[in-house]
Design a protein around this motif. Structure first.
Motif, PDB file in Angstrom:
ATOM      1  N   THR A  50     -12.371 -26.996  -8.715  1.00 20.65           N
ATOM      2  CA  THR A  50     -11.911 -26.275  -9.905  1.00 20.65           C
ATOM      3  C   THR A  50     -11.563 -24.836  -9.562  1.00 20.65           C
ATOM      4  O   THR A  50     -10.563 -24.282 -10.032  1.00 20.65           O
ATOM      5  CB  THR A  50     -12.993 -26.314 -10.996  1.00 20.65           C
ATOM      6  OG1 THR A  50     -13.276 -27.671 -11.312  1.00 20.65           O
ATOM      7  CG2 THR A  50     -12.529 -25.585 -12.238  1.00 20.65           C
ATOM      8  N   VAL A  51     -12.384 -24.212  -8.710  1.00 13.79           N
ATOM      9  CA  VAL A  51     -12.097 -22.843  -8.263  1.00 13.79           C
ATOM     10  C   VAL A  51     -10.753 -22.794  -7.555  1.00 13.79           C
ATOM     11  O   VAL A  51      -9.938 -21.894  -7.772  1.00 13.79           O
ATOM     12  CB  VAL A  51     -13.225 -22.338  -7.335  1.00 13.79           C
ATOM     13  CG1 VAL A  51     -12.812 -21.037  -6.666  1.00 13.79           C
ATOM     14  CG2 VAL A  51     -14.509 -22.143  -8.120  1.00 13.79           C
ATOM     15  N   VAL A  52     -10.490 -23.787  -6.690  1.00 15.90           N
ATOM     16  CA  VAL A  52      -9.205 -23.842  -5.990  1.00 15.90           C
ATOM     17  C   VAL A  52      -8.056 -23.891  -6.987  1.00 15.90           C
ATOM     18  O   VAL A  52      -7.067 -23.165  -6.870  1.00 15.90           O
ATOM     19  CB  VAL A  52      -9.140 -25.070  -5.055  1.00 15.90           C
ATOM     20  CG1 VAL A  52      -7.761 -25.174  -4.427  1.00 15.90           C
ATOM     21  CG2 VAL A  52     -10.198 -24.975  -3.976  1.00 15.90           C
ATOM     22  N   ALA A  53      -8.189 -24.739  -7.999  1.00 24.06           N
ATOM     23  CA  ALA A  53      -7.121 -24.881  -8.987  1.00 24.06           C
ATOM     24  C   ALA A  53      -6.871 -23.571  -9.724  1.00 24.06           C
ATOM     25  O   ALA A  53      -5.721 -23.193  -9.988  1.00 24.06           O
ATOM     26  CB  ALA A  53      -7.480 -25.988  -9.975  1.00 24.06           C
ATOM     27  N   ILE A  54      -7.940 -22.843 -10.060  1.00 18.00           N
ATOM     28  CA  ILE A  54      -7.786 -21.566 -10.758  1.00 18.00           C
ATOM     29  C   ILE A  54      -7.098 -20.545  -9.865  1.00 18.00           C
ATOM     30  O   ILE A  54      -6.184 -19.833 -10.283  1.00 18.00           O
ATOM     31  CB  ILE A  54      -9.160 -21.046 -11.223  1.00 18.00           C
ATOM     32  CG1 ILE A  54      -9.732 -21.974 -12.304  1.00 18.00           C
ATOM     33  CG2 ILE A  54      -9.055 -19.625 -11.736  1.00 18.00           C
ATOM     34  CD1 ILE A  54     -11.165 -21.664 -12.673  1.00 18.00           C
ATOM     35  N   ALA A 106     -10.479 -15.294   2.278  1.00 21.15           N
ATOM     36  CA  ALA A 106     -10.680 -16.729   2.434  1.00 21.15           C
ATOM     37  C   ALA A 106     -11.836 -17.212   1.567  1.00 21.15           C
ATOM     38  O   ALA A 106     -12.923 -16.621   1.571  1.00 21.15           O
ATOM     39  CB  ALA A 106     -10.949 -17.053   3.894  1.00 21.15           C
ATOM     40  N   THR A 107     -11.597 -18.273   0.811  1.00 25.97           N
ATOM     41  CA  THR A 107     -12.640 -18.863  -0.032  1.00 25.97           C
ATOM     42  C   THR A 107     -12.758 -20.361   0.165  1.00 25.97           C
ATOM     43  O   THR A 107     -13.761 -20.960  -0.202  1.00 25.97           O
ATOM     44  CB  THR A 107     -12.347 -18.594  -1.522  1.00 25.97           C
ATOM     45  OG1 THR A 107     -11.046 -19.117  -1.842  1.00 25.97           O
ATOM     46  CG2 THR A 107     -12.377 -17.107  -1.830  1.00 25.97           C
ATOM     47  N   ILE A 108     -11.725 -20.985   0.713  1.00 25.42           N
ATOM     48  CA  ILE A 108     -11.674 -22.437   0.880  1.00 25.42           C
ATOM     49  C   ILE A 108     -11.332 -22.732   2.340  1.00 25.42           C
ATOM     50  O   ILE A 108     -10.694 -21.935   3.017  1.00 25.42           O
ATOM     51  CB  ILE A 108     -10.601 -23.045  -0.052  1.00 25.42           C
ATOM     52  CG1 ILE A 108     -10.906 -22.707  -1.509  1.00 25.42           C
ATOM     53  CG2 ILE A 108     -10.498 -24.562   0.140  1.00 25.42           C
ATOM     54  CD1 ILE A 108     -12.202 -23.272  -2.033  1.00 25.42           C
ATOM     55  N   GLY A 109     -11.735 -23.895   2.822  1.00 30.28           N
ATOM     56  CA  GLY A 109     -11.397 -24.283   4.190  1.00 30.28           C
ATOM     57  C   GLY A 109     -12.134 -23.471   5.227  1.00 30.28           C
ATOM     58  O   GLY A 109     -11.584 -23.157   6.285  1.00 30.28           O
ATOM     59  N   PRO A 168      -4.863 -36.434   7.820  1.00 28.12           N
ATOM     60  CA  PRO A 168      -5.366 -35.442   6.862  1.00 28.12           C
ATOM     61  C   PRO A 168      -6.666 -34.793   7.345  1.00 28.12           C
ATOM     62  O   PRO A 168      -7.465 -35.415   8.047  1.00 28.12           O
ATOM     63  CB  PRO A 168      -5.616 -36.265   5.592  1.00 28.12           C
ATOM     64  CG  PRO A 168      -4.827 -37.527   5.773  1.00 28.12           C
ATOM     65  CD  PRO A 168      -4.838 -37.788   7.248  1.00 28.12           C
ATOM     66  N   ILE A 169      -6.854 -33.542   6.963  1.00 28.34           N
ATOM     67  CA  ILE A 169      -8.132 -32.855   7.129  1.00 28.34           C
ATOM     68  C   ILE A 169      -8.800 -32.832   5.757  1.00 28.34           C
ATOM     69  O   ILE A 169      -8.165 -32.448   4.770  1.00 28.34           O
ATOM     70  CB  ILE A 169      -7.939 -31.412   7.636  1.00 28.34           C
ATOM     71  CG1 ILE A 169      -7.142 -31.396   8.949  1.00 28.34           C
ATOM     72  CG2 ILE A 169      -9.291 -30.720   7.792  1.00 28.34           C
ATOM     73  CD1 ILE A 169      -7.824 -32.027  10.122  1.00 28.34           C
ATOM     74  N   ILE A 170     -10.061 -33.249   5.686  1.00 25.95           N
ATOM     75  CA  ILE A 170     -10.781 -33.252   4.409  1.00 25.95           C
ATOM     76  C   ILE A 170     -12.025 -32.392   4.554  1.00 25.95           C
ATOM     77  O   ILE A 170     -12.876 -32.648   5.419  1.00 25.95           O
ATOM     78  CB  ILE A 170     -11.183 -34.674   3.965  1.00 25.95           C
ATOM     79  CG1 ILE A 170      -9.939 -35.558   3.799  1.00 25.95           C
ATOM     80  CG2 ILE A 170     -11.937 -34.616   2.638  1.00 25.95           C
ATOM     81  CD1 ILE A 170      -9.632 -36.429   4.974  1.00 25.95           C
ATOM     82  N   VAL A 171     -12.107 -31.364   3.730  1.00 28.62           N
ATOM     83  CA  VAL A 171     -13.258 -30.474   3.770  1.00 28.62           C
ATOM     84  C   VAL A 171     -13.595 -30.030   2.354  1.00 28.62           C
ATOM     85  O   VAL A 171     -12.722 -29.584   1.604  1.00 28.62           O
ATOM     86  CB  VAL A 171     -13.010 -29.260   4.694  1.00 28.62           C
ATOM     87  CG1 VAL A 171     -11.772 -28.481   4.288  1.00 28.62           C
ATOM     88  CG2 VAL A 171     -14.231 -28.360   4.751  1.00 28.62           C
ATOM     89  N   ASP A 172     -14.848 -30.202   1.979  1.00 30.97           N
ATOM     90  CA  ASP A 172     -15.358 -29.714   0.694  1.00 30.97           C
ATOM     91  C   ASP A 172     -14.517 -30.193  -0.484  1.00 30.97           C
ATOM     92  O   ASP A 172     -14.211 -29.442  -1.407  1.00 30.97           O
ATOM     93  CB  ASP A 172     -15.445 -28.190   0.709  1.00 30.97           C
ATOM     94  CG  ASP A 172     -16.324 -27.683   1.849  1.00 30.97           C
ATOM     95  OD1 ASP A 172     -17.270 -28.392   2.223  1.00 30.97           O
ATOM     96  OD2 ASP A 172     -16.052 -26.590   2.369  1.00 30.97           O
ATOM     97  N   GLN A 212     -11.267 -21.214   9.474  1.00 36.32           N
ATOM     98  CA  GLN A 212     -11.620 -19.887   8.979  1.00 36.32           C
ATOM     99  C   GLN A 212     -10.836 -19.500   7.719  1.00 36.32           C
ATOM    100  O   GLN A 212     -10.340 -18.383   7.581  1.00 36.32           O
ATOM    101  CB  GLN A 212     -11.418 -18.848  10.090  1.00 36.32           C
ATOM    102  CG  GLN A 212     -12.323 -19.094  11.290  1.00 36.32           C
ATOM    103  CD  GLN A 212     -12.095 -18.134  12.439  1.00 36.32           C
ATOM    104  OE1 GLN A 212     -11.092 -17.426  12.494  1.00 36.32           O
ATOM    105  NE2 GLN A 212     -13.022 -18.108  13.389  1.00 36.32           N
ATOM    106  N   GLY A 213     -10.720 -20.472   6.813  1.00 34.05           N
ATOM    107  CA  GLY A 213     -10.094 -20.202   5.529  1.00 34.05           C
ATOM    108  C   GLY A 213      -8.586 -20.277   5.521  1.00 34.05           C
ATOM    109  O   GLY A 213      -7.953 -19.930   4.517  1.00 34.05           O
ATOM    110  N   ARG A 214      -8.002 -20.732   6.617  1.00 34.03           N
ATOM    111  CA  ARG A 214      -6.547 -20.833   6.686  1.00 34.03           C
ATOM    112  C   ARG A 214      -6.119 -22.228   7.111  1.00 34.03           C
ATOM    113  O   ARG A 214      -6.871 -22.957   7.763  1.00 34.03           O
ATOM    114  CB  ARG A 214      -5.980 -19.791   7.651  1.00 34.03           C
ATOM    115  CG  ARG A 214      -6.156 -18.365   7.134  1.00 34.03           C
ATOM    116  CD  ARG A 214      -5.645 -17.342   8.101  1.00 34.03           C
ATOM    117  NE  ARG A 214      -5.856 -15.983   7.576  1.00 34.03           N
ATOM    118  CZ  ARG A 214      -5.665 -14.878   8.274  1.00 34.03           C
ATOM    119  NH1 ARG A 214      -5.256 -14.961   9.535  1.00 34.03           N
ATOM    120  NH2 ARG A 214      -5.875 -13.695   7.723  1.00 34.03           N
ATOM    121  N   VAL A 215      -4.902 -22.557   6.736  1.00 34.60           N
ATOM    122  CA  VAL A 215      -4.281 -23.815   7.132  1.00 34.60           C
ATOM    123  C   VAL A 215      -3.129 -23.464   8.067  1.00 34.60           C
ATOM    124  O   VAL A 215      -2.252 -22.670   7.709  1.00 34.60           O
ATOM    125  CB  VAL A 215      -3.761 -24.594   5.910  1.00 34.60           C
ATOM    126  CG1 VAL A 215      -3.033 -25.859   6.349  1.00 34.60           C
ATOM    127  CG2 VAL A 215      -4.908 -24.935   4.968  1.00 34.60           C
TER     128      VAL A 215
END
Length: 739
Positions: A6-10, A44-47, A108-112, A163-166
């Motif tokens: 949900t945080v990602v979507a926001i 960075a907050t995700i990944g 695919p990479i799947i994390v959190d 480290q939060g990047r793709v």
């Protein structure tokens, strides 16, 4: 977990609002890119994947953190909720249309709870791994005409999340860092040393030690291979390692090139390119702090043209171990010295701890194109095993004293064309294998797929081979390949595909499943006692890993090349896979009996992302079969000589994508079936680039209006022949007009 998504979507919604007035709409409505040159790099907050997390991946088995799941790249999932007892209840839980009919090859990479993946044309997607809902998408906007520069389709095999990047590498040679939460571009670098050459990138970047490692492709067109390490934070170049020597009149870029140059003798390989591209496997080894490069084929393929004075031509078809921090070489092992067949060593490399001859060793495992499975000591590059895993005729065995293959002198094609196994698709290609260390086997997608190798008619006639700056540079006969095939059809080995459980130490197959087509998908083994693989006929199958018995099967209606992955969220295990055909087998096109037709030829090549769980009840509607009728053609007035001229030009420039003898395999337009409007616009398409944005670039640099007229004659002639057979008016179609 759901709160994190949900945080990602926001965050994505806020980023989209900021970017609304800054970005023009993308040309592809399926991809809304969140990019900005002006925004500061977001926090960075995700990944948030780092070395420690990947090194301890077994502590979070529900995630798929790296290309091969862990740094060892064994692609074996420890999850076992989906197992031999429960797999019968496995069902589709969601599917996502990838919006393309081009090939899908990504892991695919799947994390959190978030799945990061790529599609054709290097597009990147972040989706909710439970629902399939898109969180963000990024389109690097690769120019459509770049498709002409890709030997083997507009593919991309995935991203690195670190480290939060793709991190994604685009087909046109850029390395791009995106914020994992929003898809906003953080930095971009151009990795290509010479943009006049036909370089591409199709492989997934690898991340370790604060660096991003990436290679490239293009050896068929004539390029020089290298791998570059970039700073993950800034994109600054840290080091670069060339895999083959350049112009000998210039200084060596690093000491290893002086060693390599001694093994190239005569000729002017640097003008054609030399090859040696690292287009797939780059593996980091935390035990020895080194990077392993799987190096590709020579340019041209034929060594008598590339290096007429002989020599091993280092580091072609080699596994090279480099210091991860400096890029200096620790050791190398060459699988195919003096490569003469396109026997790349870029196929997936896996790392494992094994007991070999009573000694515990840290080993490297690889099944490259040449048909031998290598077990190598990672400490020093010592060869421990080299057993054949498919039918091999080019060599009799590997001499374990010298570490060199013993070539079969009866199959030298210098004077006379020869059927050879493996062919250039290899006994195993890039499709993933899975290593089951507990069982002591590798689950391996293998194939017997021969080619008739013969020297280029140009070279045979003159002793000179001139680089084709706008086309392939192989050194073997391609323009007249149909005639070679037909002249030797009775001796052709039968193409076959296999899934096998192979013991790399003994060379024994524990079990083998034969598949009706040779070009099949990657493999996933699991602790649930299962092996998953998708195949050319469109089926995703779960096999019993003990004996190869098929326990479950799902019809996706689309041929599959990509490997499955498995993950767990909120206590539920999932299996995901991409569908979509093409890639390196575009040239073969529509198969001839006894090879079965791929699903993508029957139903169309509609790429999808499919995800399964126990109790899944989503429905995948069966598509309507493609209308494969051939329109009536105008009466041909062209001479036999004109059609033959068109056949040679088609073989040189068109067949690699549109298929041998004008029979497409289903993912690229079948020219026998194009509309009257396309026929009318033939020159505008081929010479003026009318369809460049869709990947069909102009060929005006290598073809004239006279040339396109002859190609058009040949296409219509082949269409007429196949139409008459389909209508029952004749028994056999004419396949070649060459004498």
């Amino acid at each position: 977990m759901r709160a994190l998504i949900t945080v990602v979507a926001i965050v994505v919604a806020i980023a989209a609002l900021i970017l609304f007035v800054q970005n023009e709409p993308t040309s592809d409505p399926a991809v809304t890119s969140a990019t900005s040159e002006d925004l500061a790099a977001p926090t960075a907050t995700i990944g948030l994947i780092d070395d420690a997390r990947i090194n301890n991946a077994e502590s979070e088995p529900g995630n798929w953190l790296a290309y091969g799941r862990t740094y060892e790249e064994q692609r074996f999932s420890p999850l076992k909720q989906i197992n031999r007892e429960t797999v019968s209840e496995l069902g589709l839980t969601w599917s996502r249309d990838m919006g393309t009919n081009r090939v899908q090859e990504a892991t695919p990479i799947i994390v959190d709870g978030v799945m990061f993946l790529t599609s054709s044309w290097s597009r990147v997607f972040a989706v909710d791994a439970v629902t399939g809902d898109q969180l963000w998408a990024y389109d690097p906007k690769v120019p459509g005409e770049w498709g002409r520069r890709a030997c083997c389709d507009v593919v991309n095999r995935g991203v690195a999340v670190y480290q939060g990047r793709v991190y994604v590498a685009s087909l046109d040679g850029r390395l791009i860092a995106l914020d994992a939460a929003t898809g906003i571009k953080v930095w971009e670098v151009d990795t290509i040393i010479d943009r006049d050459r036909f370089y591409t990138i199709t492989g997934a970047p690898r991340a370790a030690k604060g660096k991003i490692f990436i290679g490239n492709g293009g050896a068929e067109f004539g390029v020089r291979g290298y791998v570059t390490a970039y700073d993950a934070e800034t994109g600054e170049q840290v080091w670069r390692f060339y895999t083959v020597p350049g112009d000998p009149s210039l200084p060596f870029e690093h000491p290893e090139m002086e060693l390599a140059a001694e093994t190239w003798k005569g000729g002017e390989w640097w003008k054609i390119g030399g090859g040696g591209t690292v287009w797939n496997s780059i593996v980091y080894d935390p035990d020895f702090d080194q990077i392993y490069l799987g190096v590709g084929n020579g340019s041209p393929w034929t060594r008598v043209i590339r290096s007429p004075g002989g020599g091993d031509n280092l580091f072609l078809a080699s596994i090279v171990a480099l210091d991860a921090d400096t890029g200096r070489m620790n050791w190398y092992y060459q699988t195919t010295p003096g490569d003469n067949w396109d026997y790349t060593a870029v196929q997936d490399i896996a790392l494992a701890d094994m007991t070999v001859d009573g000694v515990d060793r840290k080993v490297l495992l690889q099944a490259p194109k040449n048909g031998f499975f290598y077990v190598i000591d990672r400490a020093d590059g010592k060869l421990l095993r080299a057993h054949p895993f498919a039918t091999v005729t080019w060599a009799t065995h590997v001499d374990m004293e010298t570490g060199r293959p013993v070539e079969n002198p009866d199959l030298n094609y210098l004077e006379k064309e020869q059927w050879i196994l493996p062919g250039p698709l290899g006994a195993h290609n890039w499709q993933a294998m899975s290593v089951d260390t507990a069982a002591g086997v590798v689950y391996l997608p293998a194939q017997d797929n021969p080619l008739i190798y013969g020297m280029s008619e140009e070279w045979k006639a003159s002793g000179v081979y001139k680089r084709n700056e706008g086309g392939w540079n192989l050194g073997i006969e391609i323009a007249g390949i149909a005639q070679l095939l037909l002249n030797n059809l009775e001796d052709q080995p039968t193409p076959k595909g296999y899934l096998k459980a192979f013991d790399p130490l003994t060379g024994i197959d524990k079990w083998v499943v034969e598949i009706p087509h040779y070009w099949n998908g990657g493999v996933l083994g699991t602790a649930g006692g299962l092996v998953f693989q998708g195949d050319a006929l469109g089926y995703l199958t779960a096999y019993n890993k003990d004996n190869g018995e098929a326990l479950w099967q799902f019809n996706t209606y689309t041929s599959i090349l990509a490997p499955p992955v498995s993950f767990m969220i909120d206590g539920i295990q999932y299996v995901s896979i991409l569908t979509g055909n093409g890639g390196g087998d575009l040239f073969a096109g529509e198969p001839l009996p006894p090879v079965s037709e791929p699903a993508s030829l029957t139903y169309g090549n509609y790429g999808k992302l499919l995800t399964f769980k126990i109790g899944g009840d989503a429905v995948l509607e069966a598509p309507t079969a493609v209308d494969r009728s051939i329109p009536e053609q105008p009466v041909l007035t062209a001479s036999i000589e004109d059609i033959a001229r068109g056949e040679r030009l088609y073989g040189t420039y068109c067949g690699f994508c549109h298929g041998l003898i004008v029979r497409s395999g289903g993912s690229i337009s079948d020219l026998r079936r194009i509309s009257d409007a396309s026929h009318d616009a033939f020159d505008k398409i081929v010479l003026e680039g009318l369809m460049a944005s869709a990947g069909m670039a102009s060929f005006a640099d290598v073809l004239t209006t006279e040339d396109t007229a002859r190609i058009h004659d040949y296409v219509r002639a082949r269409a007429s022949e196949d139409r008459e057979v389909a209508l029952g008016n004749q028994d056999e179609a004419r396949l070649t007009w060459l004498q």
